[in-house]
Structure formats: structure tokens, C-alpha cells
Scaffold this active site. Structure first.
Site, PDB file in Angstrom:
ATOM      1  N   ASN A  79       8.959 -11.398 -43.974  1.00  0.00           N
ATOM      2  CA  ASN A  79       7.555 -11.697 -44.261  1.00  0.00           C
ATOM      3  C   ASN A  79       6.842 -12.183 -42.999  1.00  0.00           C
ATOM      4  O   ASN A  79       6.553 -11.400 -42.111  1.00  0.00           O
ATOM      5  CB  ASN A  79       7.485 -12.725 -45.404  1.00  0.00           C
ATOM      6  CG  ASN A  79       6.081 -13.023 -45.854  1.00  0.00           C
ATOM      7  OD1 ASN A  79       5.154 -12.278 -45.565  1.00  0.00           O
ATOM      8  ND2 ASN A  79       5.899 -14.111 -46.563  1.00  0.00           N
ATOM      9  N   CYS A  80       6.582 -13.479 -42.860  1.00  0.00           N
ATOM     10  CA  CYS A  80       5.806 -14.013 -41.736  1.00  0.00           C
ATOM     11  C   CYS A  80       6.706 -14.786 -40.782  1.00  0.00           C
ATOM     12  O   CYS A  80       7.852 -15.109 -41.112  1.00  0.00           O
ATOM     13  CB  CYS A  80       4.672 -14.898 -42.250  1.00  0.00           C
ATOM     14  SG  CYS A  80       5.192 -16.152 -43.448  1.00  0.00           S
ATOM     15  N   MET A 288       2.867 -20.210 -40.283  1.00  0.00           N
ATOM     16  CA  MET A 288       3.233 -18.821 -40.001  1.00  0.00           C
ATOM     17  C   MET A 288       2.196 -17.928 -40.685  1.00  0.00           C
ATOM     18  O   MET A 288       2.310 -17.638 -41.882  1.00  0.00           O
ATOM     19  CB  MET A 288       4.622 -18.504 -40.540  1.00  0.00           C
ATOM     20  CG  MET A 288       5.734 -19.306 -39.928  1.00  0.00           C
ATOM     21  SD  MET A 288       7.366 -18.870 -40.593  1.00  0.00           S
ATOM     22  CE  MET A 288       7.273 -19.570 -42.244  1.00  0.00           C
ATOM     23  N   CYS A 290      -1.192 -17.460 -42.492  1.00  0.00           N
ATOM     24  CA  CYS A 290      -2.311 -18.216 -43.049  1.00  0.00           C
ATOM     25  C   CYS A 290      -1.935 -19.615 -43.502  1.00  0.00           C
ATOM     26  O   CYS A 290      -2.667 -20.558 -43.271  1.00  0.00           O
ATOM     27  CB  CYS A 290      -2.982 -17.428 -44.169  1.00  0.00           C
ATOM     28  SG  CYS A 290      -2.314 -17.642 -45.818  1.00  0.00           S
ATOM     29  N   SER A 292       1.868 -20.568 -44.589  1.00  0.00           N
ATOM     30  CA  SER A 292       3.293 -20.790 -44.818  1.00  0.00           C
ATOM     31  C   SER A 292       3.870 -21.669 -43.703  1.00  0.00           C
ATOM     32  O   SER A 292       3.780 -21.327 -42.531  1.00  0.00           O
ATOM     33  CB  SER A 292       4.034 -19.449 -44.856  1.00  0.00           C
ATOM     34  OG  SER A 292       5.401 -19.642 -45.113  1.00  0.00           O
ATOM     35  N   ASN A 311       9.912 -16.404 -42.544  1.00  0.00           N
ATOM     36  CA  ASN A 311       9.952 -16.496 -44.001  1.00  0.00           C
ATOM     37  C   ASN A 311      10.439 -15.163 -44.558  1.00  0.00           C
ATOM     38  O   ASN A 311      10.121 -14.100 -44.024  1.00  0.00           O
ATOM     39  CB  ASN A 311       8.571 -16.836 -44.549  1.00  0.00           C
ATOM     40  CG  ASN A 311       8.536 -16.889 -46.064  1.00  0.00           C
ATOM     41  OD1 ASN A 311       8.261 -15.894 -46.731  1.00  0.00           O
ATOM     42  ND2 ASN A 311       8.795 -18.062 -46.612  1.00  0.00           N
ATOM     43  N   TYR A 447       5.498 -23.174 -52.428  1.00  0.00           N
ATOM     44  CA  TYR A 447       4.450 -22.475 -51.695  1.00  0.00           C
ATOM     45  C   TYR A 447       3.190 -22.367 -52.549  1.00  0.00           C
ATOM     46  O   TYR A 447       3.223 -21.792 -53.637  1.00  0.00           O
ATOM     47  CB  TYR A 447       4.990 -21.086 -51.335  1.00  0.00           C
ATOM     48  CG  TYR A 447       4.108 -20.186 -50.525  1.00  0.00           C
ATOM     49  CD1 TYR A 447       3.846 -20.457 -49.189  1.00  0.00           C
ATOM     50  CD2 TYR A 447       3.564 -19.029 -51.074  1.00  0.00           C
ATOM     51  CE1 TYR A 447       3.069 -19.596 -48.425  1.00  0.00           C
ATOM     52  CE2 TYR A 447       2.795 -18.165 -50.320  1.00  0.00           C
ATOM     53  CZ  TYR A 447       2.544 -18.448 -48.994  1.00  0.00           C
ATOM     54  OH  TYR A 447       1.784 -17.604 -48.239  1.00  0.00           O
ATOM     55  N   GLU A 452      -4.971 -13.909 -53.254  1.00  0.00           N
ATOM     56  CA  GLU A 452      -6.142 -13.056 -53.057  1.00  0.00           C
ATOM     57  C   GLU A 452      -6.419 -12.156 -54.257  1.00  0.00           C
ATOM     58  O   GLU A 452      -7.520 -12.107 -54.780  1.00  0.00           O
ATOM     59  CB  GLU A 452      -5.967 -12.213 -51.798  1.00  0.00           C
ATOM     60  CG  GLU A 452      -7.125 -11.268 -51.536  1.00  0.00           C
ATOM     61  CD  GLU A 452      -6.899 -10.417 -50.311  1.00  0.00           C
ATOM     62  OE1 GLU A 452      -7.470  -9.317 -50.267  1.00  0.00           O
ATOM     63  OE2 GLU A 452      -6.176 -10.847 -49.405  1.00  0.00           O
ATOM     64  N   GLY A 586      -7.190 -17.868 -47.134  1.00  0.00           N
ATOM     65  CA  GLY A 586      -6.453 -18.230 -45.934  1.00  0.00           C
ATOM     66  C   GLY A 586      -7.027 -17.596 -44.684  1.00  0.00           C
ATOM     67  O   GLY A 586      -7.246 -18.258 -43.682  1.00  0.00           O
TER      68      GLY A 586
END
Length: 616
Positions: A79-80, A288, A290, A292, A311, A447, A452, A586
Site C-alpha cells: 500500500n503506502c 505515509m 494522506c 497512515s 503499510n 486506522y 472517499e 486527506g
């Protein structure tokens, strides 16, 4: 969603629930449509053939949401992340067929940074961050200074050498930062979008770091192109620390003033309050992407390590549905909650299992070239970079407001029992977090999901199933994570006081927003909120109406229509002659060319609220 032919038909016929799912993807372009087509195939295949059947069913029904199905698990993507850009620039790296050596100037360093960002963004599906970028790039600005000083000694009078060097280095820094901003905003990754990248800065106190901070903010204030439009990326996160830039007697207080000006004009930067971040996370770092966040983690030598960590993905729990299904019975709520948390467990564990199928050659920039810090050879296991709780995997949640509304009514914010109930939900998640972290050696983090499209999707599914429930499903959206009901008119101070307790449990991802009218001529009002937030919240975003009409020169908040946005002054809605920027859970977004899905807009767009006088 599972029938591939039906899903592709929805894409070809431009179903808005697909085309408008991401406010930063222009679905008119071939590259985005190609990505959406690939995502449609990946999502359909994953639901039919990859996910455990009960997890796929839970996702489809809306008990949970398995995020980013258009990428994972069809491919074992991460992910990020926080990019280890420092080591990559210092020691060189490889991209494609090129071995890139350490840069000898800030211009080259910023150009290499853009290439790293683009390649990392194309090798994962989430956002990426370059943290403390001012201190990172100051190393290469020093090389510029040395070069100019060497040249000046030959051609400049001795008493004017230092002023000449400062002038040249200042220009070099400004040019490098402006190029970095333009290059990021003109890039398209393999995901069909501009890289979702965040720059963290603000703590450097040496003169070159200060110049870089100033250049970042002035470049953003200046805007892009001849119309000086607001840049959407990179997301800017400015760190505030007492003794550095908080008070008028701090050495970088002048840069805080510039950050305030930038925020009133361009909505960014968001701010990180240093001491509160350390309290919540154990040490300091930027998010990481927006929102996280990584917990503190020490390497084998006992030093804190953040850059190079990542992540592994998100699964979000539909908390309002649990409250609806409990029908006012608190014991039933907790019974159902435990059942749904088991679904979350199975979904997250599957994500971890699937990621073990990745090999270093799948994403060389991440695993072999140093973005994830440790450089693996082709035969090593990528799991080595995730275990020992170095990586996180996220237990998302949505709709604490609606859950409490089911039991205590819609105006429960001042009810101590109701708020305790919402905190108990996170405390119970914390119990599962600790148990699963110990069991799997991956850090399970709670989290506060940036929902969105989920604000719309979960509510729509529950409305179809349970009908219209006042203040819950009848609104057309669910409230994002722990956020205060957006329909209520409260001061920023009241909002921060209410929300400050939740990140102690949901420290794996959080952000607070405050809404304002235009503040260009009242920067001190914004500073009052920033200062008030310092000891209360770690991460604060500023939502200010910054839409602009190039026909009548109106500045402010555009009206929302079912077809997009229009200038309230002259009625202009031509996307070529307006600049509409909204906060989209974010990140900022340019949603002007994409019709608004009813309901979602109430959650994702900044609502202008009247700001009262600060409390004493």
C-alpha cells in the site's frame, strides 16, 4: 461486481460510481481508462477466485470493505510507504537499465527525487512520503554553495563573495523546488494518475534548510502555470515544534508565518504538532501518504527507523451497520461486533498471506534499489522487510457518529456516556490489534479510514437493506471515522476538543480538519487554531474555500450541482475557466470535471462554517 462482463459494461457506459471513485483520476484519458479497465478485471477475478468466499461475501454485502481490490490481491502489491530517499540519493540507485549516482547539486537531487517518487508510485497502490525533505535536500544545496564559492573566488571581489554565493544558492534552491513541483504535477504513474506524494518539512534550522522551506511554500503560493492554479500534489505537511517555529522568539517563526499564508491561499500545508505526534506514536515522523502512520520501531542497533517502512493494506469495518442490526440492544451490538471483527481478521490475514507471494523482481525500486531501505537479492523473501512488526496492516473503521446516534440520538456529542461508547469501540479494536500483532508479528494498526467513496457505498447498501433511518441512512453518507457531525456548526476549538481523544486508540491513521471562511486577511485567526491544537492533536488539516473563477475573478466557495460546480457570482461552470479545489478525504482534488455523486459531496467537500472568537 463479480460478473466481469457486467462490470466492464458499467465501465464502458460510464457508470459514475466507477468513473468518479477517485477524485484525482481523470476518467476521460486513455491511461486512466486503461487502469480502470485493468482494475475492473482484477477486482472481478479477486472476488470470484482469490478472496476467501466468506470475505468476498462480506465485502459485497457491505459488512466490511476490502480496500483497493482493483490492485490487490490480484497482484501482491503493498500500500503506502515512507521512502528511504536519503540513502538512495547518498549511495545511488537503479531504475530500469540506469544506475543513478549520487547527485552533485540540489537541481539534480530534486530531479532524481521525482524519478524515485514516480517509480515507487508505480510499484504500489497507495501514497508515498518523502519526510524531512528540507533537511534532505540541504545536503545537496551545500554542494551548490561550494561550487559557487569556488567560482566566485576567481571572478568576484573578496568582500562580495558570500553575498554572491547566497544569491546564487537561493536561486538554485528556488529553481529546484519549482521544477520538483511542476514535474510531480505533470507526471502520470502506471496507475493513471499523478503520484499521491507527500512532502514533510519544517524542522531544519540551518540556513539552507530554511531556504528550502521558504521555497516550498512560496512555490505553492505562486501556483502553477499562467493562471497560477493551485497545485494538487505534492501534499505538504509542515511540522511545528516548540523551540523551533512555534513562538515569535523561535528561529523559524517567520517560516510558520509563511506556512499560515500558504494555507489560507492554497489549503496546504497541513500541520504536524511535534510533541503530540511523539506522544501518540513513540517518535516523530510524517504520515505515509494522506494519514497512515507508523508506530515507533527500532533497528538492530537500537535506533528509531521510519524511512523504508510501509503499510500492507486496509480493511474497513461498517460500524453503523452493526448498530443498526443490534436494534438498540447494546449486548447484541457487542456480540455482532465480535463476529464482524472475525471477518476483519480473516480479510487482513489473507492480505498478509498474499503479499508473501511477491518476489524482489516484482518491484525492484522497493525491494532491490533501497526505497524500502534494505536491498534484497532476487532470491530473498520480501517478508523479511515486513516482519518483526516493521510493517503495518490497517484495521479501518467508519461511522462512529452514526453508531452512537442509533443508541443516543443525533445530538450526542456532549453526552459523556455516548462518547464513552464510541471510544469503547476503538478500545475493543485495540484488544484485537494487540492479540493479532503478537500472533502474526505484523503491526495491526487501527486506522481512521479516509472514506472517499466508502461514505457513500456503505450508506447506500444499508439504505437498500434497512430503509431510511433518520440521521443515519437518510443523509446519503456516513461520517468519516471519528469526525464531528459535519452538519453541525461548531467552532474549530470545540471540534478539536471533541476529537482529540480518538487518535490515542486509532494511532495507525488519523487527521483532524477545521473549516473556515476566507482568511486571507485574518491569518492570526488561523494561527490561533494551530496554536490551540498543539497540545491536543497531532495532525491538523486546514479547509478553506479557495475556488477561483477566471471569468469574473471570484474567489471563494463554488456551488455544488449535480453536474459539477459553478461560480456563485457569474454562474460559470466551464472547467477550462475555473479552478475548483476540494479536500477529498486527506488529499486535495480537482473534481470539477467529474459529476458529483449525491451524498458523498457532503462528506468530502469542505463546509464553510462561521468562526467565532478564540477562547481565552
Amino acid at each position: 461486481m463479480t460478473a466481469l462482463e457486467q462490470s466492464l459494461t458499467r465501465l464502458i457506459t460510464k457508470d459514475p460510481t466507477i468513473l468518479n471513485e477517485n477524485a484525482n483520476k481523470d476518467s476521460n484519458t486513455f491511461s486512466t481508462m486503461r487502469d480502470l479497465t485493468a482494475g475492473t478485471v482484477s477486482k472481478s477475478y479477486a472476488l470470484e477466485n482469490l478472496l476467501p468466499k466468506h470475505v468476498a461475501k462480506a465485502h459485497l454485502s457491505g459488512d466490511i470493505h476490502f480496500h483497493d481490490l482493483d490492485y490487490h490481491p490480484f497482484q501482491p502489491l503493498t500500500n503506502c510507504c515512507l521512502i528511504d530517499a536519503k540513502d538512495m540519493l547518498e549511495n545511488g540507485f537503479e531504475i530500469g537499465n540506469a544506475h543513478v549516482t549520487s547527485p552533485k547539486s540540489i537541481q539534480t537531487a530534486s530531479a532524481q527525487l521525482v524519478q524515485i517518487i514516480a517509480n515507487v508510485s508505480s510499484s504500489q497502490y497507495g501514497g508515498c512520503t518523502v519526510d524531512r525533505v528540507d533537511e534532505l535536500l540541504s545536503t545537496y544545496a551545500k554542494l551548490n554553495a561550494e561550487h559557487h564559492r569556488e567560482m566566485a573566488q576567481q571572478y568576484v571581489q573578496p568582500d562580495k563573495i558570500e553575498s554572491y554565493v547566497e544569491q546564487q544558492v537561493t536561486k538554485d534552491i528556488g529553481d529546484a523546488i519549482e521544477s520538483l513541483e511542476y514535474e510531480i504535477n505533470t507526471l502520470y504513474t502506471s496507475n493513471g494518475q499523478t503520484p499521491f506524494v507527500t512532502l514533510g518539512f519544517g524542522l531544519g534550522t540551518d540556513e539552507l534548510s530554511r531556504k528550502i522551506q521558504q521555497a516550498i511554500l512560496r512555490t505553492r503560493i505562486k501556483g502553477l502555470g499562467k493562471d497560477r492554479m493551485t497545485a494538487i500534489f505534492p501534499k505538504l505537511v509542515f511540522s511545528i515544534k516548540k523551540g523551533t517555529n512555534f513562538s515569535p522568539d523561535d528561529p523559524n517563526y517567520d517560516i510558520k508565518q509563511l506556512a499560515l499564508e500558504c494555507s489560507t491561499k492554497r489549503m496546504y500545508p497541513d500541520i504536524l504538532n511535534y510533541d503530540k505526534i511523539v506522544e501518540l506514536l513513540g517518535d516523530f515522523k510524517a504520515p505515509m501518504g494522506c494519514r497512515s502512520f507508523l508506530p515507533s520501531w527500532k533497528d538492530a542497533t537500537g535506533n528509531f527507523e521510519n524511512n523504508g517502512r510501509c503499510n500492507l493494506g486496509v480493511v474497513t469495518l461498517n460500524i453503523p451497520r452493526i448498530a443498526i442490526e443490534s436494534n438498540g440492544d447494546m449486548a447484541k451490538f457487542w456480540e455482532l461486533f465480535d463476529q464482524k471483527m472475525q471477518l476483519m481478521h480473516d480479510a487482513l490475514v489473507y492480505r498478509i498471506k498474499r503479499l508473501k507471494d511477491a518476489i524482489p523482481n516484482n518491484a525492484p525500486i522497493l525491494y532491490k534499489s533501497g526505497a524500502f531501505k534494505y536491498k534484497l537479492n532476487a532470491s530473498e523473501n520480501v517478508e523479511e522487510l515486513f516482519k518483526h512488526q516493521r510493517a503495518t496492516i490497517s484495521m479501518g473503521y467508519i461511522g462512529l457518529y452514526e453508531a452512537a446516534t442509533m443508541f443516543y440520538g443525533p445530538d450526542w456529542e456532549d453526552n459523556i456516556e455516548a462518547k464513552t461508547f464510541t471510544l469503547d469501540i476503538l478500545r475493543e479494536m485495540k484488544y484485537y490489534q494487540n492479540a493479532w500483532t503478537n500472533q502474526y508479528d505484523i503491526w495491526f494498526s487501527i486506522y481512521s479510514t479516509p472514506s472517499e467513496s466508502l461514505t457513500d457505498r456503505f450508506c447506500r447498501l444499508d439504505k437498500e437493506r434497512f430503509g431510511e433511518i433518520p440521521d443515519i441512512t437518510d443523509k446519503g453518507y456516513y461520517q468519516n471515522s471519528f469526525h464531528y457531525d459535519v452538519r453541525k456548526d461548531v467552532t474549530p476549538f470545540e471540534k478539536l476538543d471533541f476529537e482529540k481523544d480518538y487518535p490515542y486508540y486509532a494511532s495507525g491513521g488519523f487527521i483532524h480538519y477545521c473549516e473556515y471562511p476566507k482568511l486571507n486577511h485574518n491569518i492570526k485567526a488561523l494561527e490561533a487554531v494551530w496554536d490551540y491544537s498543539y497540545d491536543k492533536v497531532g495532525y491538523l488539516g486546514t479547509n478553506i474555500p479557495i475556488d477561483h473563477c477566471y471569468k469574473c475573478d471570484y474567489d471563494g466557495d463554488f456551488e455544488t450541482t449535480e453536474n459539477g460546480y459553478k461560480c456563485p457570482n457569474c454562474g460559470n461552470s466551464d472547467p477550462k475557466t475555473v479552478d475548483v479545489v476540494k479536500r477529498t478525504c486527506g488529499y486535495l482534488g480537482n473534481p470539477v470535471q467529474r459529476p458529483v455523486i449525491e451524498g458523498r459531496q457532503k462528506e468530502i467537500c469542505a463546509r464553510v462554517k462561521h468562526m467565532k472568537e478564540p477562547r481565552s
